[in-house]
Design a protein around this motif. Structure first.
Motif, short mmCIF file in Angstrom:
data_model
loop_
_atom_site.label_atom_id
_atom_site.label_comp_id
_atom_site.label_asym_id
_atom_site.label_seq_id
_atom_site.Cartn_x
_atom_site.Cartn_y
_atom_site.Cartn_z
N PRO A 71 0.83 -1.21 0.00
CA PRO A 71 0.00 0.00 0.00
C PRO A 71 0.86 1.25 0.00
O PRO A 71 2.01 1.22 0.45
CB PRO A 71 -0.79 -0.12 1.30
CG PRO A 71 0.04 -0.97 2.17
CD PRO A 71 0.79 -1.89 1.28
N PRO A 72 0.33 2.36 -0.51
CA PRO A 72 1.09 3.62 -0.47
C PRO A 72 1.29 4.09 0.97
O PRO A 72 0.53 3.73 1.88
CB PRO A 72 0.21 4.59 -1.25
CG PRO A 72 -1.13 3.96 -1.31
CD PRO A 72 -0.97 2.49 -1.17
N LEU A 73 2.34 4.84 1.18
CA LEU A 73 2.61 5.35 2.54
C LEU A 73 1.54 6.35 2.94
O LEU A 73 1.00 7.09 2.11
CB LEU A 73 3.97 6.02 2.57
CG LEU A 73 5.14 5.03 2.41
CD1 LEU A 73 6.46 5.78 2.36
CD2 LEU A 73 5.13 4.04 3.56
N LEU A 74 1.22 6.35 4.21
CA LEU A 74 0.15 7.23 4.69
C LEU A 74 0.73 8.33 5.57
O LEU A 74 1.73 8.11 6.25
CB LEU A 74 -0.89 6.41 5.46
CG LEU A 74 -1.55 5.29 4.62
CD1 LEU A 74 -2.41 4.41 5.48
CD2 LEU A 74 -2.36 5.91 3.49
N PHE B 121 -6.54 6.75 4.11
CA PHE B 121 -6.81 5.42 3.55
C PHE B 121 -8.27 5.33 3.10
O PHE B 121 -8.57 4.87 2.00
CB PHE B 121 -6.48 4.35 4.60
CG PHE B 121 -7.06 3.00 4.27
CD1 PHE B 121 -6.63 2.30 3.15
CD2 PHE B 121 -8.05 2.43 5.07
CE1 PHE B 121 -7.17 1.06 2.84
CE2 PHE B 121 -8.59 1.21 4.76
CZ PHE B 121 -8.16 0.51 3.64
N LEU B 122 -9.17 5.79 3.96
CA LEU B 122 -10.59 5.60 3.67
C LEU B 122 -11.07 6.47 2.51
O LEU B 122 -11.94 6.06 1.75
CB LEU B 122 -11.43 5.89 4.91
CG LEU B 122 -11.56 4.76 5.93
CD1 LEU B 122 -12.26 5.24 7.17
CD2 LEU B 122 -12.32 3.59 5.30
N PHE B 123 -10.51 7.66 2.42
CA PHE B 123 -11.11 8.59 1.46
C PHE B 123 -10.20 8.92 0.29
O PHE B 123 -10.66 9.47 -0.69
CB PHE B 123 -11.53 9.87 2.19
CG PHE B 123 -12.51 9.58 3.30
CD1 PHE B 123 -13.82 9.23 3.02
CD2 PHE B 123 -12.10 9.59 4.62
CE1 PHE B 123 -14.71 8.94 4.04
CE2 PHE B 123 -12.98 9.29 5.64
CZ PHE B 123 -14.30 8.97 5.37
N GLU B 124 -8.91 8.62 0.37
CA GLU B 124 -8.05 9.01 -0.74
C GLU B 124 -7.38 7.81 -1.42
O GLU B 124 -7.72 7.47 -2.55
CB GLU B 124 -6.99 10.01 -0.27
CG GLU B 124 -7.60 11.40 -0.14
CD GLU B 124 -6.87 12.29 0.85
OE1 GLU B 124 -5.62 12.17 0.89
OE2 GLU B 124 -7.53 13.05 1.56
#
Lengths: 306, 666
Positions: free
Chosen positions: B389-392, B400-403
């Motif tokens: 997954p991309p870094l947050l 995570f939830l919206f982008e």
């Protein structure tokens, strides 16, 4: 026939005192059609023994004194231009006789040594492109001084191998020496020796020696001895097959001398020192090399008789 | 006495080099690279000296090398003690000893050091493969020892190897007996020094985005499990690990000590039958013990936390085996206030969008409906299940939830729990493993680190804690299949390892199963053979309550029995002379031997006869004909072998009888 041999030993024993064992070995060597090397210090009777052997066997005998300037032609013979016939005529050298005594063989150069040694192996000589057979029987009895004496050319191993046996006479024991000192001149005694055997008889004896039986069990033991010499770290090289044959022939002659028609392990053990003493070299990587006698004794002690 | 030869042949020097290299070789994997380079360098110098027929290195050079070697170890580890430093020092010094070998004594010392160094491999790894390698190396070292002491130019290296192999094979029964019966101390066969536990992988007690997706890249074994009955279906194969309650928005932790306290048992109301499993857990240096969800009982000393996870009193530093009883359906009763607080805890800064999303679902709906809507949200929106997954950033769950909408199971579980808590439903994150691969050869389930998983549990008033796996909503296949770890592109959806494929794939699979099964048996029967297993074995043999004294006694008896057996076998195998002549002769010689006149092995029959007769002239009349018969039969060519042989046998029989008879009356 064996009475004849006992007579031979008796005759020899009158000249060479107290050396029964060596005399028997020398005789066995000749019966086995082998050449004999006598290795010892000057003056212990090497030449006398050779001379006595030749006389008692009734063979034609010539002696070559090896010196450092000896040439092959001095041994083999030479062709000389004969003015009368207008051609070259071959004058055979001392090698053309039944018994050749090569005295102090290690005083000559290797070139002269090899001329004799070739004759020993081939029983013939090649001179100027012509091959001439040597008389039968043909024995060489060579004597040599210990190699460390001054002015010697030690025989290379390949040539030592051509002697069936190498014996040492050693000093006589006390009583024999006393007898020697009290007794008559050796030369006179030599002159008094009667030939016991004829050439035909000798060849008959040699044939009988060859017929002595060597059982499988004995050959097993012989092969075990050879194997040991090849596996043990104490020797530089193992014994060659030729050494194996020499052992067998020597043992046959030895048992024949003792009036037996089969070879026993004891016969092998008896001739072993004389047959392999000059063939086995102590291994180089031993810190304390064994003497010749020790080498042989170790071999005998290490191989069980089954 | 013969002088002892102390110099070494060139070949035994070469063999010494080969043995040293192979002894050091496996250490190249776990020691620093400079050690291998150092050993290689020393080996090359040694080889060069050997070619040049030189064997001595100046004393000062050696001294400098020793100082450099020890200095390097000291610099690297700060100590000369401990596992890594000690083994490194030993390797370095063994290599340097090569340069000092002058005499047989030095070489023998090297060989013994090598024996020790071989054992140290077990301090690092205990796989059957290394055991096989060590056995082979031990043969080689023993062959080297043989070459050092008994080399001769004519002797092939093969014969040294054969000698060593025979020796070790002969030692094998004794080894087995010692292994089985030597009194065991409590603890593993190979107690490791303290610095051996770094670098163990496994689930930790905390979870942040990316933690599990990192862990699943490891193919290492987490544990193996066997079910006493049929295994549950894949969607039921959740293995429970640490339960996480507290979050700061990014990282999840197990929470305060109250949450680690044992849960009162009476709250659990089982609704179905127990499922019994046996689990062999690889060491992971943490305290938790996995079990099929939800574990209710363990055969080892452990406590159950409030989250129904099990904790061992000490970190798991050796492989352990235990039984677990699990029940898939549990009524967990009312939620106590402390747990309720923990299960509703929210980070201080919670994204508004997230709260709005959750409250939007609530809107008068029941708890179950909210859960359903959340799962549908994950399913219907464009969420991607990915291993990379991309870094947050600062507010990971919001992002995570919206982008990004790309995440691994820990993202989904964490986001789901946050959403539930925002909607007022008590929820917690459960980490553990999901699935596992059935080894058809060994008939057990192999669970790898790559099966690591995180899911959620929500508390509902009517049924208690219930498992909800939001990952299943996004990627239902994850629950059915293991991950395929090949080809991990950033952000790409996860691929699965699907059964089938060509014969190549299936034979590769069965080979892997066989190897792992072998590994498992090795672990169970060799490495974990401890006092308990020893007691069980002794009980099978009918010895109950054996003290260590009994065991030592049993050990001595067994070893004596084996050695007597070997001796007896060697005695019987001694070539019985098939030849009757030889047999009679040997009987005769033995008889004489008992009378104090043994035949020397190198003595011929005639010499022996003379010796015997000289010693005991009274025996001449008996000994003479026997010897003559023997000589004739063995060395001559007699006409009537049969008659002579029977005569020889008869004589020998008479001789042995008469001698023992006369002895009685003398």
């Amino acid at each position: 026939m064996t009475q004849l041999l006992d007579q031979v030993i008796d005759q020899l024993g009158q000249v060479i005192l107290g050396k029964q064992h060596q005399l028997r070995l020398a005789l066995a060597c000749l019966l086995a059609r082998g050449h004999l090397l006598i290795e010892d210090l000057p003056g212990v009777g090497k030449t006398t023994l050779a001379h006595a052997l030749a006389t008692v066997l009734g063979l034609h005998y010539q002696r070559i004194q090896f010196t450092s300037d000896l040439l092959p032609a001095d041994i083999l013979g030479v062709s000389i231009y004969d003015r009368d016939s207008g051609s070259f005529r071959f004058h055979p050298g001392p090698v053309f006789s039944n018994i050749v005594l090569a005295d102090e063989i290690n005083r000559a150069t290797p070139k002269a040594q090899s001329a004799l040694l070739e004759a020993m192996e081939e029983h013939q000589v090649s001179i100027e492109g012509e091959t001439r057979p040597l008389p039968q029987p043909f024995f060489v009895i060579a004597t040599q001084n210990p190699a460390h004496q001054v002015g010697t050319f030690p025989l290379p191993e390949s040539q030592l191998d051509r002697f069936l046996m190498s014996i040492e006479l050693g000093y006589p024991d006390n009583s024999a020496e006393r007898q020697l000192l009290q007794g008559a001149d050796r030369r006179k005694l030599l002159a008094g020796i009667e030939p016991v055997l004829s050439t035909a008889q000798l060849q008959e004896l040699q044939a009988q020696v060859n017929a002595v039986h060597a059982a499988d069990a004995l050959l097993d033991y012989l092969q075990a001895l050879l194997d040991y010499s090849r596996q043990s770290p104490h020797y530089q090289h193992g014994l060659s097959p030729r050494a194996g044959l020499a052992l067998l022939h020597g043992a046959k002659a030895w048992s024949f001398l003792h009036d037996r028609d089969m070879v026993l392990p004891e016969d092998l053990q008896a001739v072993l020192p004389a047959v392999i003493g000059h063939r086995l070299q102590a291994s180089n990587d031993q810190s304390e090399p064994l003497s010749s006698g020790e080498r042989v004794q170790r071999m005998i002690a290490s191989v069980p008789v089954t | 006495m013969t002088p002892v030869e102390t110099r070494l042949t060139e070949r035994s020097r070469l063999l010494l080099l080969v043995a040293t290299a192979l002894v050091v070789l496996p250490h190249a994997w776990h020691l620093h690279a400079w050690v291998s380079a150092f050993v290689l360098g020393v080996g090359l110098v040694y080889l060069y000296l050997l070619r040049r027929q030189r064997t001595n290195v100046p004393r000062m050079v050696l001294l400098a090398l020793v100082c450099a070697g020890s200095g390097a170890v000291l610099y690297q580890y700060g100590t000369l003690l401990g596992r890594n430093a000690g083994v490194t020092l030993l390797v370095v010094m063994l290599a340097l000893k090569l340069l000092e070998v002058k005499q047989r004594r030095d070489a023998v010392m090297m060989v013994f050091t090598s024996y020790f160094l071989v054992i140290t491999n077990f301090l690092f790894t205990q796989t059957p493969l290394i055991a096989v390698y060590m056995f082979a190396i031990t043969i080689l070292i023993t062959a080297t020892l043989s070459a050092i002491t008994h080399d001769s130019p004519g002797r092939p290296v093969r014969s040294h190897l054969r000698l060593a192999g025979t020796l070790l094979l002969q030692a094998l029964p004794v080894m087995v007996v010692l292994f089985l019966l030597f009194p065991r101390i409590v603890g593993p066969l190979w107690g490791l020094p303290k610095d051996a536990y770094s670098g163990m992988t496994g689930l930790s007690d905390t979870m942040s985005p990316g933690a599990i997706s990192q862990l699943v890249k490891s193919e290492a074994t987490a544990f193996r499990a066997t079910f006493s009955e049929a295994a549950p279906a894949p969607e039921q194969r959740y293995w429970r690990g640490p339960v996480l309650w507290e979050t700061d928005g990014r990282t999840w932790t197990t929470g305060g000590s109250g949450l680690q306290a044992p849960l009162p048992r009476d709250r659990l109301q089982p609704v179905d039958d127990r499922i019994i499993q046996e689990i062999t857990l690889e060491p992971h240096n943490k305290r938790w013990l996995p079990g099929l969800d939800r574990p209710v009982d363990m055969s080892v000393r452990a406590t159950q936390t409030a989250g129904s996870a099990w904790r061992s009193p000490q970190p798991i530093r050796k492989r352990i085996r235990y039984m677990v009883a699990s029940q898939s359906g549990n009524l967990t009763g009312t939620l106590n206030p402390m747990l309720k607080t923990a299960a509703l805890q929210l980070p201080d800064k919670l994204s508004l969008r997230l709260q709005q999303l959750a409250q939007g679902w609530r809107n008068g709906a029941s708890d179950r409906e909210v859960i359903q809507q959340a799962l549908e949200h994950f399913h219907n929106e464009a969420f991607v299940y990915t291993l990379s997954p991309p870094l947050l950033g600062t507010d990971p769950m919001d992002e995570f939830l919206f982008e990004t909408r790309r995440g691994f199971c820990e993202h989904y579980a964490a986001a789901f729990v946050l959403l539930m808590r925002s909607a007022g439903i008590p929820a917690r994150v459960v980490t553990g493993y999901q699935g596992g691969e059935f080894n058809t050869v060994g008939e057990y389930w192999l669970v790898r680190q790559s099966d690591a998983h995180a899911w959620a549990e929500t508390w509902l008033p009517d049924s208690g804690w219930e498992r909800v796996d939001p990952t299943a909503a996004v990627a239902p296949e994850r629950i059915e299949h293991a991950l395929d770890l090949s080809g991990l592109d950033a952000g790409a959806p996860v691929r699965y390892r699907l059964p089938g494929g060509g014969w190549l794939a299936s034979s590769w699979r069965s080979l892997r199963y066989t190897l792992d099964s072998l590994n498992n048996s090795w672990n169970q029967w060799v490495l974990s053979y401890g006092p308990r297993q020893q007691r069980e074995l002794l009980a099978v043999l009918g010895i109950k309550q054996a003290t260590w004294k009994d065991m030592v006694l049993g050990l001595l008896i067994s070893v004596s029995v084996i050695l007597t057996g070997v001796a007896g076998w060697m005695f019987l195998r001694r070539p019985r002379s098939a030849d009757p002549v030889l047999h009679a002769w040997n009987t005769f010689c033995q008889r004489l031997g008992r009378m104090g006149m043994p035949r020397k092995p190198c003595e011929g029959p005639r010499d022996y006869l003379h010796r015997v007769v000289a010693f005991r002239p009274d025996l001449a009349s008996q000994v003479n004909p026997i010897t003559e018969l023997y000589i004739t039969l063995r060395y001559a060519t007699p006409d009537d072998t049969a008659a002579l042989l029977s005569r020889l046998k008869q004589r020998v029989r008479q001789f042995t009888r008469r001698v023992s008879h006369s002895k009685k009356f003398s």
